[in-house]
Design an enzyme around this catalytic site. Sequence first.
Site, mmCIF file in Angstrom:
data_model
loop_
_atom_site.group_PDB
_atom_site.id
_atom_site.type_symbol
_atom_site.label_atom_id
_atom_site.label_comp_id
_atom_site.label_asym_id
_atom_site.label_seq_id
_atom_site.Cartn_x
_atom_site.Cartn_y
_atom_site.Cartn_z
ATOM 1 N N GLU A 1 44.144 48.431 35.261
ATOM 2 C CA GLU A 1 44.039 49.880 35.551
ATOM 3 C C GLU A 1 42.831 50.175 36.439
ATOM 4 O O GLU A 1 42.251 51.252 36.378
ATOM 5 C CB GLU A 1 44.003 50.725 34.269
HETATM 6 C C1 LIG Z 1 47.105 40.729 32.187
HETATM 7 C C2 LIG Z 1 47.285 41.699 33.322
HETATM 8 C C3 LIG Z 1 48.158 42.764 33.188
HETATM 9 C C4 LIG Z 1 48.360 43.656 34.239
HETATM 10 N N1 LIG Z 1 49.250 44.681 34.092
HETATM 11 C C5 LIG Z 1 49.556 45.456 35.151
HETATM 12 C C6 LIG Z 1 50.582 46.441 35.070
HETATM 13 O O1 LIG Z 1 51.215 46.596 34.024
HETATM 14 N N2 LIG Z 1 50.853 47.200 36.157
HETATM 15 C C7 LIG Z 1 50.172 47.037 37.333
HETATM 16 O O2 LIG Z 1 50.453 47.748 38.303
HETATM 17 N N3 LIG Z 1 49.186 46.120 37.426
HETATM 18 C C8 LIG Z 1 48.867 45.324 36.380
HETATM 19 N N4 LIG Z 1 47.885 44.366 36.499
HETATM 20 C C9 LIG Z 1 47.167 44.257 37.773
HETATM 21 C C10 LIG Z 1 45.754 44.808 37.663
HETATM 22 O O3 LIG Z 1 45.772 46.217 37.620
HETATM 23 C C11 LIG Z 1 44.929 44.263 38.845
HETATM 24 O O4 LIG Z 1 44.767 42.867 38.629
HETATM 25 C C12 LIG Z 1 43.587 44.962 38.937
HETATM 26 O O5 LIG Z 1 43.730 46.318 39.321
HETATM 27 C C13 LIG Z 1 42.646 44.278 39.946
HETATM 28 O O6 LIG Z 1 43.268 44.091 41.178
HETATM 29 P P1 LIG Z 1 43.302 42.637 41.833
HETATM 30 O O7 LIG Z 1 43.710 41.654 40.791
HETATM 31 O O8 LIG Z 1 44.110 42.731 43.067
HETATM 32 O O9 LIG Z 1 41.789 42.335 42.163
HETATM 33 P P2 LIG Z 1 41.071 42.560 43.552
HETATM 34 O O10 LIG Z 1 41.367 43.931 44.059
HETATM 35 O O11 LIG Z 1 41.338 41.401 44.439
HETATM 36 O O12 LIG Z 1 39.553 42.513 43.071
HETATM 37 C C14 LIG Z 1 38.744 41.326 43.073
HETATM 38 C C15 LIG Z 1 37.279 41.738 42.981
HETATM 39 O O13 LIG Z 1 36.926 42.521 44.126
HETATM 40 C C16 LIG Z 1 36.415 43.769 43.737
HETATM 41 N N5 LIG Z 1 36.854 44.814 44.661
HETATM 42 C C17 LIG Z 1 38.073 44.953 45.226
HETATM 43 N N6 LIG Z 1 38.116 46.065 45.986
HETATM 44 C C18 LIG Z 1 36.898 46.637 45.905
HETATM 45 C C19 LIG Z 1 36.307 47.800 46.464
HETATM 46 N N7 LIG Z 1 37.003 48.627 47.257
HETATM 47 N N8 LIG Z 1 35.034 48.099 46.144
HETATM 48 C C20 LIG Z 1 34.322 47.277 45.342
HETATM 49 N N9 LIG Z 1 34.825 46.160 44.798
HETATM 50 C C21 LIG Z 1 36.093 45.844 45.061
HETATM 51 C C22 LIG Z 1 36.975 44.012 42.331
HETATM 52 O O14 LIG Z 1 36.167 44.906 41.590
HETATM 53 C C23 LIG Z 1 36.978 42.603 41.756
HETATM 54 O O15 LIG Z 1 35.701 42.288 41.267
HETATM 55 C C24 LIG Z 1 47.654 43.478 35.455
HETATM 56 C C25 LIG Z 1 46.746 42.415 35.575
HETATM 57 C C26 LIG Z 1 46.573 41.528 34.536
HETATM 58 C C27 LIG Z 1 45.605 40.368 34.719
#
Ligand SMILES: Cc1cc2nc3c(=O)[nH]c(=O)nc-3n(C[C@H](O)[C@H](O)[C@H](O)COP(=O)(O)OP(=O)(O)OC[C@H]3O[C@@H](n4cnc5c(N)ncnc54)[C@H](O)[C@@H]3O)c2cc1C
Length: 329
Positions: A172
């Site tokens: 989230e």
């Molecule tokens: C077990 C699990 C269940 C999930 N369930 C759902 C679900 O039901 N529905 C759904 O839609 N998603 C779901 N997700 C996805 C989840 O919401 C994302 O993994 C999460 O929002 C982080 O995005 P990302 O993995 O792409 O990380 P990234 O965006 O790649 O982030 C990697 C790092 O970079 C940092 N970062 C990225 N952008 C910025 C920025 N603009 N400013 C500062 N720092 C930044 C982040 O804080 C983090 O430290 C799930 C994930 C998991 C692991």
Amino acid sequence: YGDHGGAIGYLVGQENRGLEYMFIMMNSARYAVGMQGIAIAERAYQHAVAYAKERVQSRPVDGSINTSAPIVHHPDVKRMLMTMRAYTEGCRAMSSVAAAAYDAAHHHPDADARKQNQAFYEFMVPLVKGYSTEMSLEVASLGVQVHGGMGFIEETGAAQYYRDAKILTIYEGTTAIQANDLVGRKTARDGGQTAKAIAAQIEKTEAELGKSDNPAAAAVLKRLKAARVAFVEVVDFVAGQTKASPNAVFAGSVPYLMLAGNLVAGWQLARSLIIAQDLASRSFDTDFMLAKIATARFYAEHILNKVPGIRDSIVDGAESVTALALDAF
Ligand SMILES: Cc1cc2nc3c(=O)[nH]c(=O)nc-3n(C[C@H](O)[C@H](O)[C@H](O)COP(=O)(O)OP(=O)(O)OC[C@H]3O[C@@H](n4cnc5c(N)ncnc54)[C@H](O)[C@@H]3O)c2cc1C
């Protein structure tokens, strides 16, 4: 995905208001994840308390027992349990106040009050999500520590809370994404107005604390005031510099989120203390009220007191965050 035709899109609601609609769902989901953090923290705390009363190891330093005693007698174990308890109670109070504001934003008879409550609730959502989930990690980690080696292995279940808590700071929207929301939409956009309205409410609580002659109230007042002043300085920095120096402000975005969450949770515990003092003086559920007062004081002296230091990191420390060139990493 319709690359070759045949996919039909339907407009839900009005055109160009999709992001706004999505945020109704996002706010609710983010609030719910914050609640997950508080729930895991509470469970980790209860688990740690039970173990600390059962596990026998070493004599108490004050000589009160002449043989090995349950570890809950050791001051450092008490410190860990108090930290777990204070974080959890502070975040629970913060999330309850946010929920009440949400209700008032929808059902208050006065339109101005509805608007103010909506602004307050929207400011609180990244705090409930970001601060409560980061604190749940800290609490679950302390829960493992209270268990010693038994916490690291799986049988006690303490490590499970720690692992479960880790996803909460990621899904989230990661903590950094909550912080971006707090900086951009919730602080810079209205020039810090909502944040300063909260600071003004905190000042009212300080005035209430000042009327008490209880040393716990005086201890809380000292830290609450220092934290509120530091918060306002950070709000001025964020509202004033986001456009001109975005890297400097966003270098401190997560610390700002943690500072604001720390302050609001501490403020709610200060309000609890005022109510608990009144009820304790009338012998209403005295043990519970005295524990609430002690917990609020602990929070102020051990957690809220960190706020001025975080202010320094944000306002004075941005340069060292961004100083290294990319190829130095
Ligand atoms: C077990 C699990 C269940 C999930 N369930 C759902 C679900 O039901 N529905 C759904 O839609 N998603 C779901 N997700 C996805 C989840 O919401 C994302 O993994 C999460 O929002 C982080 O995005 P990302 O993995 O792409 O990380 P990234 O965006 O790649 O982030 C990697 C790092 O970079 C940092 N970062 C990225 N952008 C910025 C920025 N603009 N400013 C500062 N720092 C930044 C982040 O804080 C983090 O430290 C799930 C994930 C998991 C692991």
